[in-house]
Design an enzyme around this catalytic site. Structure first.
Site, PDB file in Angstrom:
ATOM      1  N   ARG A 181       0.824  -1.219   0.000  1.00 16.18           N
ATOM      2  CA  ARG A 181       0.000   0.000   0.000  1.00 16.18           C
ATOM      3  C   ARG A 181       0.855   1.264   0.000  1.00 16.18           C
ATOM      4  NH1 ARG A 181      -3.416  -0.541   5.085  1.00 16.18           N
ATOM      5  NH2 ARG A 181      -1.437  -1.420   5.766  1.00 16.18           N
ATOM      6  N   ASN A 236      -6.068  -2.983   2.291  1.00 18.29           N
ATOM      7  CA  ASN A 236      -5.994  -4.432   2.457  1.00 18.29           C
ATOM      8  C   ASN A 236      -7.401  -4.973   2.656  1.00 18.29           C
ATOM      9  OD1 ASN A 236      -3.191  -4.567   2.349  1.00 18.29           O
ATOM     10  ND2 ASN A 236      -2.939  -4.472   4.561  1.00 18.29           N
TER      11      ASN A 236
END
Length: 91
Positions: free
Chosen positions: A20, A38
């Protein structure tokens, strides 16, 4: 080149490897807006919005990810742009 929006699901070893944060850095470098998060099943979900060639470049990056990631599959769904501003990590 117009503005496009891509909704991604990225599978493989993509959590706990800086995916990320790395995607956010790449998005800012490319000038792509959107978000990344996520999911409970171990995958990563992202929305990318911007000029088509820049979004395509970030999708290309997502197929590899950061050095510790092992991407096995990337699903892309094209959607109507919604005017995302900036690029953020959710969750």
């Amino acid at each position: 080149m117009g503005i496009v929006r891509a909704h991604l699901r990225i599978y493989g070893r993509v959590q706990g490897v800086g995916f990320r944060w790395s995607m956010q850095r790449e998005a800012k470098k490319l000038g792509v807006n959107g978000w990344v998060r996520n999911l409970p099943d171990g995958s990563v979900e992202a929305v990318l919005e911007g000029e088509e060639e820049r979004v395509e470049a970030l999708i290309g990056w997502a197929h590899q990810g950061p050095p510790l990631a092992r991407v096995t599959r990337v699903e892309v769904t094209w959607e109507e742009p919604k005017g995302e501003k900036g690029f953020r990590i959710i969750g």
